[in-house]
Design an enzyme around this catalytic site. Structure first.
Site: not given
Length: 431
Positions: A61, A137, A161
């Site tokens: 990420k 997310s 997330s």
């Protein structure tokens, strides 16, 4: 057996073909990945293996530091930030385990919001249907694993997330107990609630990545027989407003688990949830801690290129008096202890990861009310694990037209046992 390099080149060719409209990755490490793949192939030929992640193609990420570059965390605000002086701890550990790090995946700005959209770097389309939201997310992470451009992707989870995009893209997502995996070199949202964990196709892959990142023994947890296992169903607020297809599929999974000999019983935690909601009514712990992370630009008062869905809640949280935050932390600690006590009567809780499947990107862009309601529903079930300091995993529910997840939640620190149970549930459901 296909070489790691050949597998990597197949993925790189797919990414090159869509280079003009890439939304899943924000950065590729093409030459570094090739070098890592070649090294893994050389070890394989020599009969040497560093462990289960050796030669595995992994994405990270866009909030994990990579030495020499700015960590943008999905925001234009950090585009010109000072370059990281070293790799994040988990990046270093993955490299040492032989992982081939292919690139950084897209995310919602500053890891805030659960929809998965990003107005700066584009919104990755869902792996099953590109017109639908990916969930956030860790949006690019879920899509990358779902579409096969990474074997494992590393995300962060503050309120769901990892598990939300895992559920909506039909993959496995594991949120470990907070602080099990070091946060060093990860751009923060909430020091209290943040966890770092993997998304992958299988529980075994998640377990391998988790062990490497936590600095633990690489022995994979053996599946645990379900006969006699105690499974609690937190029916009540967490089961309301669930789509019919999701509810029916969840009950089918539950039936199979019961047939395998597990003992299933209702276990309400509605009182604990209501108590925490009351103390965080004016501002969530994530928003209040996020407001501290972003205090400088929030206080400056000048216009900034930050998504209003992110800047709005952070701005409001920044205005709250300190006692509100301290009271929320203190009550949360007491409620986490009470939850742990209550969960001693079961091995895991089981519930739908999200009560809804992924809506279309357009529908949420056109209707602010629907967007807010959807975000609330996406976060509702998953955030319980963060709020009460638990570990949790989302498994794909088979036979769904649109992906949905079955979530198993276990007590603080029971991560390896949870992975063992999840491995057997995965096998039972045909994963």
């Amino acid at each position: 057996m296909q070489s790691v390099r050949d597998h990597l080149e197949t993925i790189l060719a797919r990414l090159a073909a869509r280079a003009g409209e890439e939304r899943v990755f924000t950065k590729l490490y093409i030459e570094a990945a090739r070098a890592a793949a070649d090294a893994a192939d050389a070890r394989r030929r020599a009969g040497v293996r560093l462990g289960p992640l050796d030669g595995t193609i992994i994405s990270i990420k866009d909030l994990f530091d990579v030495c020499g570059e700015a960590t943008t965390a999905g925001s234009l605000l950090l585009k010109d930030a000072a370059p990281a002086i070293g790799d994040a701890m988990i990046v270093r550990r993955l490299r040492q385990a032989g992982a081939v790090i292919i690139g950084k995946t897209n995310m919602t700005e500053f890891a805030f919001t659960a929809i998965g959209d990003n107005q700066h770097y584009g919104t990755p389309g869902n792996a099953t249907d590109a017109d639908r939201i990916p969930g956030g997310s860790s949006s690019g992470a879920g899509v990358s694993v779902g579409e096969g451009t990474s074997e494992i992707s590393i995300g962060s989870d503050t309120g769901g997330s990892i598990r939300i995009p895992a559920a909506l893209n039909g993959v496995v997502g594991f949120k470990p107990t907070a602080r099990r995996v070091p946060l060093t070199g990860a751009f923060p949202l909430s020091a209290t609630l943040d966890s770092v964990g993997p998304l992958a196709r299988t529980v075994a892959q998640c377990a391998a990545a988790d062990a490497v990142m936590a600095g633990e023994d690489l022995a994979l947890p053996a599946p645990l027989a379900l006969a006699g296992l105690r499974i609690g169903l937190p029916r009540g607020v967490l089961f309301g407003e669930t789509e019919g297809a999701v509810a029916a599929a969840f009950e089918r999974c539950l039936g199979k688990i019961e047939q395998a000999g597990a003992r299933v019983a209702d276990l309400s935690i509605d009182d604990l949830i209501a108590d925490l909601r009351a103390v965080t009514k004016r501002g969530s712990i994530a928003a209040m801690e996020g407001a501290e992370v972003h205090a400088d630009w929030l206080a400056a008062g000048a216009p900034v290129p930050v998504d209003p869905h992110v800047s709005g809640p952070l701005s409001r949280a920044a205005m709250l008096p300190t006692p509100v935050y301290i009271r929320a932390l203190r009550r949360r600690a007491a409620l986490a202890a009470a939850t742990d006590e209550r969960l001693t009567s079961v091995d895991v809780l089981a519930l739908p990861t999200t009560p809804v499947t992924a809506p279309t990107i357009v529908s949420l862009a056109q209707d602010a009310g629907l967007r807010d309601r959807t975000e609330g529903l996406l976060l509702r079930n998953t955030q319980v694990a963060n709020q009460f300091d638990l570990c949790a995993i989302s498994l794909p529910i088979p036979g769904m037209a649109l992906p949905a997840g079955l979530m198993l939640v276990a007590r603080h620190g029971h991560d390896r046992r949870l992975l063992s149970i999840a491995a057997e549930v995965e096998r039972l459901l045909g994963g």
